[in-house]
Design an enzyme around this catalytic site. Structure first.
Site, PDB file in Angstrom:
ATOM      1  N   LYS A 201      53.676  34.762   1.048  1.00 21.70           N
ATOM      2  CA  LYS A 201      52.919  34.464   2.265  1.00 21.70           C
ATOM      3  C   LYS A 201      53.854  34.164   3.443  1.00 21.70           C
ATOM      4  CE  LYS A 201      48.706  32.878  -0.011  1.00 21.70           C
ATOM      5  NZ  LYS A 201      47.690  31.800  -0.097  1.00 21.70           N
ATOM      6  N   ARG A 278      50.328  36.087 -13.146  1.00 20.00           N
ATOM      7  CA  ARG A 278      49.560  34.876 -12.837  1.00 20.00           C
ATOM      8  C   ARG A 278      50.213  33.648 -13.475  1.00 20.00           C
ATOM      9  NH1 ARG A 278      43.263  35.462 -13.977  1.00 20.00           N
ATOM     10  NH2 ARG A 278      43.399  33.304 -13.245  1.00 20.00           N
ATOM     11  N   ARG A 298      54.297  28.649  -7.345  1.00 21.25           N
ATOM     12  CA  ARG A 298      53.483  27.829  -6.438  1.00 21.25           C
ATOM     13  C   ARG A 298      53.856  26.359  -6.525  1.00 21.25           C
ATOM     14  NH1 ARG A 298      48.052  31.245  -7.944  1.00 21.25           N
ATOM     15  NH2 ARG A 298      48.053  32.664  -6.143  1.00 21.25           N
ATOM     16  N   ASN A 308      50.234  28.150  -0.383  1.00 13.61           N
ATOM     17  CA  ASN A 308      50.676  28.000  -1.778  1.00 13.61           C
ATOM     18  C   ASN A 308      51.690  29.063  -2.182  1.00 13.61           C
ATOM     19  OD1 ASN A 308      48.891  30.106  -1.775  1.00 13.61           O
ATOM     20  ND2 ASN A 308      47.655  29.384  -3.503  1.00 13.61           N
ATOM     21  N   HIS A 311      50.246  35.007  -2.987  1.00 14.11           N
ATOM     22  CA  HIS A 311      48.998  35.528  -3.551  1.00 14.11           C
ATOM     23  C   HIS A 311      49.400  36.412  -4.714  1.00 14.11           C
ATOM     24  CE1 HIS A 311      45.262  37.849  -3.993  1.00 14.11           C
ATOM     25  NE2 HIS A 311      46.082  38.875  -4.153  1.00 14.11           N
TER      26      HIS A 311
END
Length: 333
Positions: A201, A278, A298, A308, A311
């Site tokens: 991000k 993930r 994260r 965070n 993505h």
């Protein structure tokens, strides 16, 4: 030459509701990382002086598009002679090529550049013709990195020397060819199947964390099949995150964050790729990660549920769609 305490720029904003372009004077105060804006037509204040730490001086140059409170602003000129004199000398762009064998250190290489106060103007994994690869002493698949900033040439050479054998500086003439041939719309290295996507991000890119995040993915054993630096408009971010609308209460803030500056999109491949990515990225809320999974991305780089750090693809079937969004739709936009 000493740093100025204040820099001034002329910026354009296209107002989609009024269907016209508005021009503002943007002031950036280096002493406390505050900004303010004035409407150049009415001579009135448009944005009172306020803190805006996510914007860095190295991002401010003529031709750049920055995002201020989700408004894309194109910098069209320097606002005064002092700013022009100080920053125009720093506008040169330098291109580096990282060979295929050097990709295992790609995150470390990017970190060495971004933490040296160089602005990443473009980053993309590409396939280039064999004759050009030979001429610049790299491989046909390579990572092209374009940087600018104060003493960019010297700093780029230092990085190339530090990673001798895998990083080469591309001369200006060849860089111009590669910009058209490899960094524009067109071919991609993305496979867009059996893949997952990690998006670093804007807040993490601003904090120079994109290199360490990329390196963690590499060190975790993921095959990085595509990398690209992209800037998303609010409409782009809304489209990309549409599946979360009405699901996550932070949806609007997530759109604002993703469109607030450049983000680094990374396509990865591995066995059970989506689930594996993930797990490495960790829980949506960094606070949960701190308590339960402190080594996840994260937990290490996230600030809150919106900022965070990354993505990542949530569902198996979304991997190819998210890859296509960045490496086909945005790249060819």
């Amino acid at each position: 030459m000493s740093e100025l305490s204040r820099y001034c720029f002329t910026v354009d904003y296209f107002d989609p509701q009024a269907n016209l372009t508005r021009t503002y004077s943007l002031l950036y105060y280096l002493t406390d990382n505050t900004i303010e804006m004035f409407d150049m037509k009415t001579k009135r204040s448009f944005l009172k002086r306020c803190a805006y730490p996510q914007l860095q001086l190295k991002e401010l140059y003529v031709g750049a598009t920055i995002s201020v409170y989700s408004r894309p602003l194109k910098i069209v000129d320097y606002g005064d002679d002092a700013t022009r004199k100080k920053l125009s000398a720093n506008s040169a762009e330098i291109m580096l090529a990282v060979s295929e064998s050097g990709l295992l250190k790609a995150g470390i290489i990017i970190e060495s550049l971004s933490t040296n106060n160089l602005l990443l103007k473009n980053v993309r994994l590409v396939d280039i013709p064999a004759d050009i690869a030979t001429a610049i002493h790299t491989t046909t698949r390579c990572l092209l990195i374009v940087v600018s900033g104060s003493d960019a040439s010297e700093k780029a050479d230092t990085t190339a020397q530090k990673f001798t054998g895998v990083v080469t500086r591309v001369d200006t003439q060849v860089a111009e060819i590669l910009t058209t041939l490899a960094l524009g719309p067109g071919k991609t290295t993305a496979v867009m199947q059996n893949c997952s996507v990690c998006v670093v991000k804007p807040h993490a890119v601003t904090a120079c964390q994109e290199g360490p995040i990329l390196q963690q993915l590499i060190d975790e054993g993921f095959l990085v099949s595509a990398i690209g630096l992209y800037s998303m408009s609010p409409a782009d971010a809304d489209d990309f995150l549409e599946v979360y609308s009405g699901v996550l209460p932070e949806f609007k803030k997530l759109v604002e964050q993703l469109s607030s500056g450049p983000c680094l999109a990374i396509e990865v491949c591995a066995e059970n790729c989506v689930a594996a990515l993930r797990a490495v990225c960790g829980p949506l809320d960094p606070e949960v990660g701190h308590a339960l999974f402190p080594h996840t991305i994260r937990a290490k780089y996230g600030v809150d549920r919106v900022r965070n750090a990354v993505h990542c693809t949530d569902l198996e079937e979304d991997g190819p769609l998210e890859s296509e969004f960045f490496f086909s739709l945005l790249q060819n936009k």
